[in-house]
Design a protein around this motif. Sequence first.
Motif, PDB file in Angstrom:
ATOM      1  N   SER A 101      28.361 -13.079   8.936  1.00 48.38           N
ATOM      2  CA  SER A 101      29.524 -12.685   8.159  1.00 48.38           C
ATOM      3  C   SER A 101      29.780 -13.713   7.067  1.00 48.38           C
ATOM      4  N   PHE A 102      30.197 -13.244   5.903  1.00 51.73           N
ATOM      5  CA  PHE A 102      30.354 -14.133   4.734  1.00 51.73           C
ATOM      6  C   PHE A 102      31.488 -13.580   3.882  1.00 51.73           C
ATOM      7  N   SER A 103      32.717 -13.931   4.206  1.00 48.38           N
ATOM      8  CA  SER A 103      33.860 -13.386   3.477  1.00 48.38           C
ATOM      9  C   SER A 103      34.320 -14.341   2.377  1.00 48.38           C
ATOM     10  N   LEU A 104      34.923 -13.769   1.359  1.00 45.31           N
ATOM     11  CA  LEU A 104      35.422 -14.529   0.205  1.00 45.31           C
ATOM     12  C   LEU A 104      36.935 -14.475   0.199  1.00 45.31           C
ATOM     13  N   LYS A 105      37.567 -15.644   0.145  1.00 47.49           N
ATOM     14  CA  LYS A 105      39.016 -15.721   0.050  1.00 47.49           C
ATOM     15  C   LYS A 105      39.391 -16.197  -1.344  1.00 47.49           C
ATOM     16  N   ILE A 106      40.266 -15.412  -1.983  1.00 45.76           N
ATOM     17  CA  ILE A 106      40.779 -15.786  -3.302  1.00 45.76           C
ATOM     18  C   ILE A 106      42.248 -16.130  -3.130  1.00 45.76           C
ATOM     19  N   SER A 107      42.587 -17.363  -3.420  1.00 45.22           N
ATOM     20  CA  SER A 107      43.978 -17.815  -3.294  1.00 45.22           C
ATOM     21  C   SER A 107      44.657 -17.775  -4.651  1.00 45.22           C
ATOM     22  N   ASP A 108      46.000 -17.626  -4.620  1.00 45.32           N
ATOM     23  CA  ASP A 108      46.768 -17.627  -5.865  1.00 45.32           C
ATOM     24  C   ASP A 108      46.122 -16.680  -6.889  1.00 45.32           C
TER      25      ASP A 108
ATOM     26  N   GLN B 116      34.450  -2.635   2.128  1.00 37.89           N
ATOM     27  CA  GLN B 116      35.702  -2.345   1.427  1.00 37.89           C
ATOM     28  C   GLN B 116      35.388  -1.933  -0.019  1.00 37.89           C
ATOM     29  N   PRO B 117      35.376  -0.643  -0.324  1.00 36.32           N
ATOM     30  CA  PRO B 117      35.083  -0.233  -1.706  1.00 36.32           C
ATOM     31  C   PRO B 117      36.137  -0.734  -2.695  1.00 36.32           C
ATOM     32  N   GLU B 118      37.395  -0.771  -2.248  1.00 43.21           N
ATOM     33  CA  GLU B 118      38.479  -1.197  -3.138  1.00 43.21           C
ATOM     34  C   GLU B 118      39.480  -2.042  -2.358  1.00 43.21           C
ATOM     35  N   MET B 119      40.017  -3.038  -3.060  1.00 49.05           N
ATOM     36  CA  MET B 119      41.079  -3.865  -2.501  1.00 49.05           C
ATOM     37  C   MET B 119      42.094  -4.124  -3.612  1.00 49.05           C
ATOM     38  N   SER B 120      43.313  -4.377  -3.207  1.00 50.68           N
ATOM     39  CA  SER B 120      44.321  -4.758  -4.192  1.00 50.68           C
ATOM     40  C   SER B 120      45.136  -5.928  -3.654  1.00 50.68           C
ATOM     41  N   VAL B 121      45.653  -6.729  -4.578  1.00 49.05           N
ATOM     42  CA  VAL B 121      46.434  -7.906  -4.205  1.00 49.05           C
ATOM     43  C   VAL B 121      47.510  -8.128  -5.251  1.00 49.05           C
ATOM     44  N   GLN B 122      48.612  -8.640  -4.812  1.00 47.53           N
ATOM     45  CA  GLN B 122      49.687  -8.979  -5.744  1.00 47.53           C
ATOM     46  C   GLN B 122      49.350 -10.329  -6.386  1.00 47.53           C
ATOM     47  N   GLU B 123      49.671 -10.435  -7.648  1.00 43.66           N
ATOM     48  CA  GLU B 123      49.456 -11.692  -8.358  1.00 43.66           C
ATOM     49  C   GLU B 123      50.083 -12.842  -7.562  1.00 43.66           C
ATOM     50  N   ALA B 124      49.351 -13.965  -7.481  1.00 51.46           N
ATOM     51  CA  ALA B 124      49.761 -15.189  -6.775  1.00 51.46           C
ATOM     52  C   ALA B 124      49.550 -15.115  -5.259  1.00 51.46           C
ATOM     53  N   GLU B 125      49.179 -13.964  -4.738  1.00 50.42           N
ATOM     54  CA  GLU B 125      48.923 -13.838  -3.314  1.00 50.42           C
ATOM     55  C   GLU B 125      47.452 -14.118  -3.002  1.00 50.42           C
TER      56      GLU B 125
ATOM     57  N   VAL C   7      43.828 -12.900  -1.048  1.00 49.93           N
ATOM     58  CA  VAL C   7      43.082 -11.725  -0.603  1.00 49.93           C
ATOM     59  C   VAL C   7      41.727 -12.174  -0.064  1.00 49.93           C
ATOM     60  N   THR C   8      41.235 -11.425   0.921  1.00 51.78           N
ATOM     61  CA  THR C   8      39.929 -11.726   1.515  1.00 51.78           C
ATOM     62  C   THR C   8      39.021 -10.511   1.414  1.00 51.78           C
ATOM     63  N   LEU C   9      37.850 -10.728   0.846  1.00 50.85           N
ATOM     64  CA  LEU C   9      36.844  -9.675   0.725  1.00 50.85           C
ATOM     65  C   LEU C   9      35.773  -9.902   1.790  1.00 50.85           C
ATOM     66  N   SER C  10      35.366  -8.830   2.433  1.00 46.57           N
ATOM     67  CA  SER C  10      34.433  -8.936   3.563  1.00 46.57           C
ATOM     68  C   SER C  10      32.994  -8.652   3.158  1.00 46.57           C
ATOM     69  N   CYS C  11      32.089  -9.299   3.867  1.00 48.98           N
ATOM     70  CA  CYS C  11      30.661  -9.072   3.652  1.00 48.98           C
ATOM     71  C   CYS C  11      29.926  -9.392   4.955  1.00 48.98           C
ATOM     72  N   THR C  12      29.059  -8.495   5.368  1.00 50.28           N
ATOM     73  CA  THR C  12      28.170  -8.786   6.486  1.00 50.28           C
ATOM     74  C   THR C  12      26.739  -8.578   6.030  1.00 50.28           C
ATOM     75  N   TYR C  13      25.822  -9.218   6.698  1.00 49.68           N
ATOM     76  CA  TYR C  13      24.420  -9.120   6.293  1.00 49.68           C
ATOM     77  C   TYR C  13      23.551  -9.110   7.532  1.00 49.68           C
ATOM     78  N   ASP C  14      22.342  -8.705   7.353  1.00 47.94           N
ATOM     79  CA  ASP C  14      21.394  -8.676   8.456  1.00 47.94           C
ATOM     80  C   ASP C  14      20.091  -9.311   7.990  1.00 47.94           C
ATOM     81  N   THR C  15      19.589 -10.239   8.771  1.00 49.56           N
ATOM     82  CA  THR C  15      18.333 -10.906   8.460  1.00 49.56           C
ATOM     83  C   THR C  15      17.769 -11.525   9.722  1.00 49.56           C
ATOM     84  N   SER C  16      16.457 -11.681   9.732  1.00 46.69           N
ATOM     85  CA  SER C  16      15.812 -12.388  10.834  1.00 46.69           C
ATOM     86  C   SER C  16      15.449 -13.810  10.427  1.00 46.69           C
ATOM     87  N   GLU C  17      15.729 -14.155   9.172  1.00 46.58           N
ATOM     88  CA  GLU C  17      15.420 -15.489   8.666  1.00 46.58           C
ATOM     89  C   GLU C  17      16.512 -16.475   9.068  1.00 46.58           C
ATOM     90  N   SER C  18      16.144 -17.729   9.113  1.00 51.61           N
ATOM     91  CA  SER C  18      17.115 -18.756   9.472  1.00 51.61           C
ATOM     92  C   SER C  18      17.583 -19.559   8.258  1.00 51.61           C
TER      93      SER C  18
END
Lengths: 115, 117
Positions: free
Chosen positions: B74-81, B8-17, B19-30
């Motif tokens: 997968s490693f997403s970030l949720k920003i509340s309020d 997601q290059p850009e996201m927008s959210v209304q104040e107080a709402e 939003v979730t930003l997405s992230c995926t990764y690839d690794t063979s490490e544990s």
Amino acid sequence: ETGVTQTPRHLVMGMTNKKSLKCEQHLGHNAMYWYKQSAKKPLELMFVYNFKEQTENNSVPSRFSPECPNSSHLFLHLHTLQPEDSALYLCASSQDPRTGGTEAFFGQGTRLTVV
Amino acid sequence: AQTVTQSQPEMSVQEAETVTLSCTYDTSESDYYLFWYKQPPSRQMILVIRQEAYKQQNATENRFSVNFQKAAKSFSLKISDSQLGDAAMYFCAYRSARGSNTGKLIFGQGTTLQVKP
């Protein structure tokens, strides 16, 4: 006084100039890093120093020459740069990553423009 | 080699709402660490939250929380309020936890978050 301080904040240099970027950390860390942030590209690691010894060189051209005289100071010496080297150069520090240091703390960067 | 992808290059959210930003990764490490960093216009990268791969519990820091799905990488970030001060570029980053690691962070391309009043 911020934890990681970089000077100068902005630098414009010609392709024949020689300049140096300076980074100083006041966090008592042992590892220091140089990253390059170009427009529309992910941050790229350039160099890592741990206890003043270079532990990683990410195939960086020799026109970039790092120096780490002690664990608190890191320099990046620049000479005969190209316009494509224009970028934000970020310095970071952390505890020894081999023994549990996890978070890296960043400075505010030097915005370099090569003309 | 490890890679980190933010689709997601850009996201927008209304104040107080929320939003979730997405992230995926690839690794063979544990064993590794995942981070979310915030870069406001001041340019300084600020650590938002950290997750150790061996921990099943999702990390939380006040209004910031992650959804870590190790199997799905997968490693997403949720920003509340959401607040106006949350407007920034957000980077997902990976770091190996192997004893020989140098502390190198591998970053995603970043997501610019706009917060609308």
